[in-house]
Write an enzyme that holds these catalytic residues in place. Structure first.
Site, PDB file in Angstrom:
ATOM      1  N   ASP A   1       0.866  -1.175   0.000  1.00 13.87           N
ATOM      2  CA  ASP A   1       0.000   0.000   0.000  1.00 13.87           C
ATOM      3  C   ASP A   1       0.902   1.224   0.000  1.00 13.87           C
ATOM      4  O   ASP A   1       1.642   1.453   0.967  1.00 13.87           O
ATOM      5  CB  ASP A   1      -0.897   0.010   1.237  1.00 13.87           C
ATOM      6  CG  ASP A   1      -1.886  -1.148   1.246  1.00 13.87           C
ATOM      7  OD1 ASP A   1      -2.408  -1.475   0.167  1.00 13.87           O
ATOM      8  OD2 ASP A   1      -2.131  -1.709   2.324  1.00 13.87           O
TER       9      ASP A   1
ATOM     10  N   ASP B   1     -13.371  -3.219  -1.407  1.00 15.02           N
ATOM     11  CA  ASP B   1     -13.258  -2.955   0.026  1.00 15.02           C
ATOM     12  C   ASP B   1     -14.663  -3.036   0.610  1.00 15.02           C
ATOM     13  O   ASP B   1     -15.502  -2.171   0.357  1.00 15.02           O
ATOM     14  CB  ASP B   1     -12.660  -1.568   0.280  1.00 15.02           C
ATOM     15  CG  ASP B   1     -11.251  -1.444  -0.259  1.00 15.02           C
ATOM     16  OD1 ASP B   1     -10.470  -2.394  -0.085  1.00 15.02           O
ATOM     17  OD2 ASP B   1     -10.921  -0.395  -0.854  1.00 15.02           O
TER      18      ASP B   1
END
Length: 256
Positions: A12, A131
């Site tokens: 990330d 998500d």
């Protein structure tokens, strides 16, 4: 399900650095993405996923120079996402060095994007990054809601139904990330994996919650074809990838 379970470290990236938080908040620095990619490649990772976690929220393009440098160091499949909004974005990332591209926010806003990308490049290059979080919203019959913009915005869209639609539109894989489990290191959301597996035959990548090697086999048993983690690899022992593969092997799963 594929013959071999893939183990995938996730990078990330925010402003050129790898970061990791809990439930998408309180991000802390985890290192240089190119160096981490090099390390994971040498340690036996099957793939690497690179997500520019602020691209969709700050309305800026993926950091192409970091992708280029990462691709030069990695000799396993590299999936890149974050801020991907158009077919042209996908084309540029593939030319930059990505093997696959993930879409999230833009596909939720305009599902036709999935169809456009797969028609031009084929299903094999496209990963739906989802998500999802648990919800009591009556509009989400599965109990899971799609979120966008790095998990910051709810949509009222049922996550399992969205996976079914994306599969029908031709997406090649689904990266299924649990916001509730993200960074907690308490284990994957097995119920969510099972629910999505029940509506699609597209390969699933389980993400969110891995805290020890023993957390991985149950995710595969629930229906995942691949398993992804970040903090466990970034902050754990150097041999964590090998430990995860050993745990999968001991549970009867084939690994590379």
């Amino acid at each position: 399900m594929s013959l071999a379970v893939r183990v995938i470290p996730c990078l990330d990236v925010d402003a050129g650095r790898v970061v990791k938080g809990v439930n998408f908040e309180n991000l802390r620095d985890a290192g240089d993405p190119v160096e981490l990619a090099r390390r994971y490649n040498a340690a036996g990772a099957d793939e690497i996923t690179f997500l520019d976690v602020t691209a969709s929220t700050s309305d800026r393009a993926t950091t192409y120079d970091v992708v280029t440098r990462t691709a030069e160091e990695v000799f396993i499949p590299l999936t890149v996402g974050g801020g991907v909004r158009t077919v042209e974005d996908v084309d540029r990332l593939l030319r930059t060095g990505a093997d696959k591209v993930s879409v999230n926010t833009a596909a939720v806003a305009r599902p036709e994007l999935i169809t456009e990308i797969t028609r031009r490049f084929g299903s094999q290059v496209l990963v739906l990054s989802l998500d999802a979080r648990r919800t009591e919203d009556p509009g989400c019959a599965s109990g899971y809601e799609v979120t966008t913009h790095g998990g910051r915005r709810g949509t009222g869209i049922d996550a399992v139904a969205w996976c079914r639609e994306a599969s029908e539109r031709g997406v090649g894989e689904i990266l299924l990330n649990s916001i509730d489990a993200d960074g907690t290191r308490e284990g994957f959301d097995l119920e969510m994996i099972r629910d999505v597996r029940a509506v699609t035959r597209v390969p699933l990548i389980a993400s969110g919650g891995a805290g020890e090697p023993e957390h991985f086999p149950p995710a595969v048993a629930a229906g995942a074809d691949a398993v992804l983690a970040a903090s466990l690899f970034h902050f754990g022992p150097d041999d964590m990838l090998a430990r995860v593969k050993d745990a999968l092997r001991q549970a009867g799963h084939t690994v590379r």
